[in-house]
Write a protein that holds these residues in place. Structure first.
Motif, PDB file in Angstrom:
ATOM      1  N   ALA A 152       0.429   0.221  11.728  1.00  0.00           N
ATOM      2  CA  ALA A 152       0.105  -0.092   9.985  1.00  0.00           C
ATOM      3  C   ALA A 152      -0.913   0.878   9.559  1.00  0.00           C
ATOM      4  N   ASP A 153      -2.180   0.807  10.232  1.00  0.00           N
ATOM      5  CA  ASP A 153      -3.230   1.812   9.804  1.00  0.00           C
ATOM      6  C   ASP A 153      -2.563   3.151   9.581  1.00  0.00           C
ATOM      7  N   GLU A 154      -1.955   3.559  10.606  1.00  0.00           N
ATOM      8  CA  GLU A 154      -1.583   5.024  10.468  1.00  0.00           C
ATOM      9  C   GLU A 154      -0.483   5.272   9.383  1.00  0.00           C
ATOM     10  N   GLU A 155       0.318   4.199   9.274  1.00  0.00           N
ATOM     11  CA  GLU A 155       1.407   4.241   8.040  1.00  0.00           C
ATOM     12  C   GLU A 155       0.699   4.356   6.711  1.00  0.00           C
ATOM     13  N   ARG A 156      -0.355   3.499   6.542  1.00  0.00           N
ATOM     14  CA  ARG A 156      -0.723   3.291   5.237  1.00  0.00           C
ATOM     15  C   ARG A 156      -1.816   4.624   5.014  1.00  0.00           C
ATOM     16  N   VAL A 157      -2.590   5.099   6.021  1.00  0.00           N
ATOM     17  CA  VAL A 157      -3.218   6.517   5.779  1.00  0.00           C
ATOM     18  C   VAL A 157      -2.247   7.326   5.544  1.00  0.00           C
ATOM     19  N   LYS A 158      -1.273   7.554   6.244  1.00  0.00           N
ATOM     20  CA  LYS A 158      -0.149   8.560   6.040  1.00  0.00           C
ATOM     21  C   LYS A 158       0.322   8.526   4.515  1.00  0.00           C
ATOM     22  N   ALA A 159       0.768   7.489   3.988  1.00  0.00           N
ATOM     23  CA  ALA A 159       1.107   7.204   2.697  1.00  0.00           C
ATOM     24  C   ALA A 159       0.168   7.805   1.774  1.00  0.00           C
ATOM     25  N   ILE A 160      -1.155   7.399   1.824  1.00  0.00           N
ATOM     26  CA  ILE A 160      -2.093   7.792   0.861  1.00  0.00           C
ATOM     27  C   ILE A 160      -2.484   9.229   1.103  1.00  0.00           C
ATOM     28  N   ARG A 161      -2.284   9.828   2.169  1.00  0.00           N
ATOM     29  CA  ARG A 161      -2.453  11.200   2.478  1.00  0.00           C
ATOM     30  C   ARG A 161      -1.300  11.979   1.558  1.00  0.00           C
TER      31      ARG A 161
ATOM     32  N   ILE B 101       0.890  -1.235  -0.069  1.00  0.00           N
ATOM     33  CA  ILE B 101       0.008  -0.084   0.222  1.00  0.00           C
ATOM     34  C   ILE B 101       0.801   1.331   0.043  1.00  0.00           C
ATOM     35  N   VAL B 102       1.876   1.112   0.647  1.00  0.00           N
ATOM     36  CA  VAL B 102       2.811   2.533   1.017  1.00  0.00           C
ATOM     37  C   VAL B 102       3.415   2.651  -0.349  1.00  0.00           C
ATOM     38  N   GLU B 103       4.014   1.464  -1.124  1.00  0.00           N
ATOM     39  CA  GLU B 103       4.628   1.538  -2.513  1.00  0.00           C
ATOM     40  C   GLU B 103       3.826   1.999  -3.429  1.00  0.00           C
ATOM     41  N   ARG B 104       2.642   1.975  -3.397  1.00  0.00           N
ATOM     42  CA  ARG B 104       1.649   2.134  -4.464  1.00  0.00           C
ATOM     43  C   ARG B 104       1.366   3.662  -4.354  1.00  0.00           C
ATOM     44  N   ALA B 105       1.070   3.755  -2.913  1.00  0.00           N
ATOM     45  CA  ALA B 105       0.880   5.296  -2.807  1.00  0.00           C
ATOM     46  C   ALA B 105       1.983   6.114  -2.950  1.00  0.00           C
ATOM     47  N   GLU B 106       3.138   5.865  -2.936  1.00  0.00           N
ATOM     48  CA  GLU B 106       4.535   6.616  -3.006  1.00  0.00           C
ATOM     49  C   GLU B 106       4.893   6.662  -4.578  1.00  0.00           C
ATOM     50  N   ARG B 107       4.087   5.672  -5.389  1.00  0.00           N
ATOM     51  CA  ARG B 107       4.618   5.605  -6.672  1.00  0.00           C
ATOM     52  C   ARG B 107       4.479   6.973  -7.473  1.00  0.00           C
TER      53      ARG B 107
END
Length: 225
Positions: free
Chosen positions: A141-150, A88-94
């Motif tokens: 993990a939830d926080e890290e995922r949301v942070k990356a999408i934000r 999720i983080v990788e896709r959000a940062e792509r």
């Protein structure tokens, strides 16, 4: 005999045993079965004796690879982090040319279970109800995922609060979708992809955006889904 020499001798013994076929279960076998058991039966059923019986190996062989049951559980948690969260983080940062394309990158995780396994995620969530340490790992993990999408939304010009809310809606809506166990085939969901993209971004996706995502789904999702 020194500890170093002893360990070297033990390693040689393991290698020889493997060459002659005496070692029946590898570390990967233990992890794979433990992961399957976690998903199907819950963490309380991930027991060394039970796993050993299923693998048809002695309990002592477990300790070639793991210090303890807790060590095994810690490695299951790490596997979850290195798959579900990492992708999720990788896709959000792509990098993405538009916010529509940025959201489409994240959608790939909802389409491809090799990137995000919802059954594993909910096995971890069930485990977290019983374990404060797992609860902390899940919250992180939830926080890290949301942070990356934000961050993805902010890179495309959204104000911080707007980006935060959009990220939470995009992420937690999907988690809720999984929790309801809605058994909708992809063929019934795909026609709505343009509306989803519009809702999450406030922008109109192009026909090319929709076509490209549809092609990704066709390449990725088995026809049975």
């Amino acid at each position: 005999m020194s500890c170093v020499v002893l360990m070297a001798a033990l390693e040689t013994t393991i290698q020889r045993a493997g060459a002659t076929g005496n070692i029946k279960a590898t570390r990967e076998d233990w992890l794979k079965l433990a992961l399957e058991t976690l998903i199907s039966d819950g963490v309380e059923r991930v027991r060394v004796l039970t796993l050993g019986q299923q693998l048809d190996v002695s309990r002592s062989s477990f300790y070639w690879y793991f210090k303890s049951r807790q060590d095994l559980l810690d490695q299951l948690l790490d596997h979850w982090r290195q798959t579900n969260t990492r992708f999720i983080v990788e896709r959000a940062e792509r990098p993405s040319a538009t916010v529509i394309r940025g959201v489409m990158n994240i959608f790939e995780c909802w389409v491809d279970e090799k990137l995000f396994d919802p059954r594993l995620d909910f096995a971890i969530r069930a485990w977290a109800r019983r374990s404060p340490a797992t609860r902390r790992a899940l919250d992180e993990a939830d926080e890290e995922r949301v942070k990356a999408i934000r961050g993805m939304f902010m890179r495309h010009g959204y104000e911080e609060e707007d980006a935060f809310v959009r990220a939470r809606v995009l992420y937690f809506m999907q988690i809720g979708y999984y929790s309801l166990e809605l058994n909708e085939p992809m063929s019934s969901r795909l026609p709505h992809v343009a509306a989803y993209l519009r809702s999450f971004t406030g922008q109109e996706p192009s026909a090319q955006d929709v076509e490209d995502f549809s092609r990704y789904v066709e390449r990725t999702v088995p026809r049975s889904r």
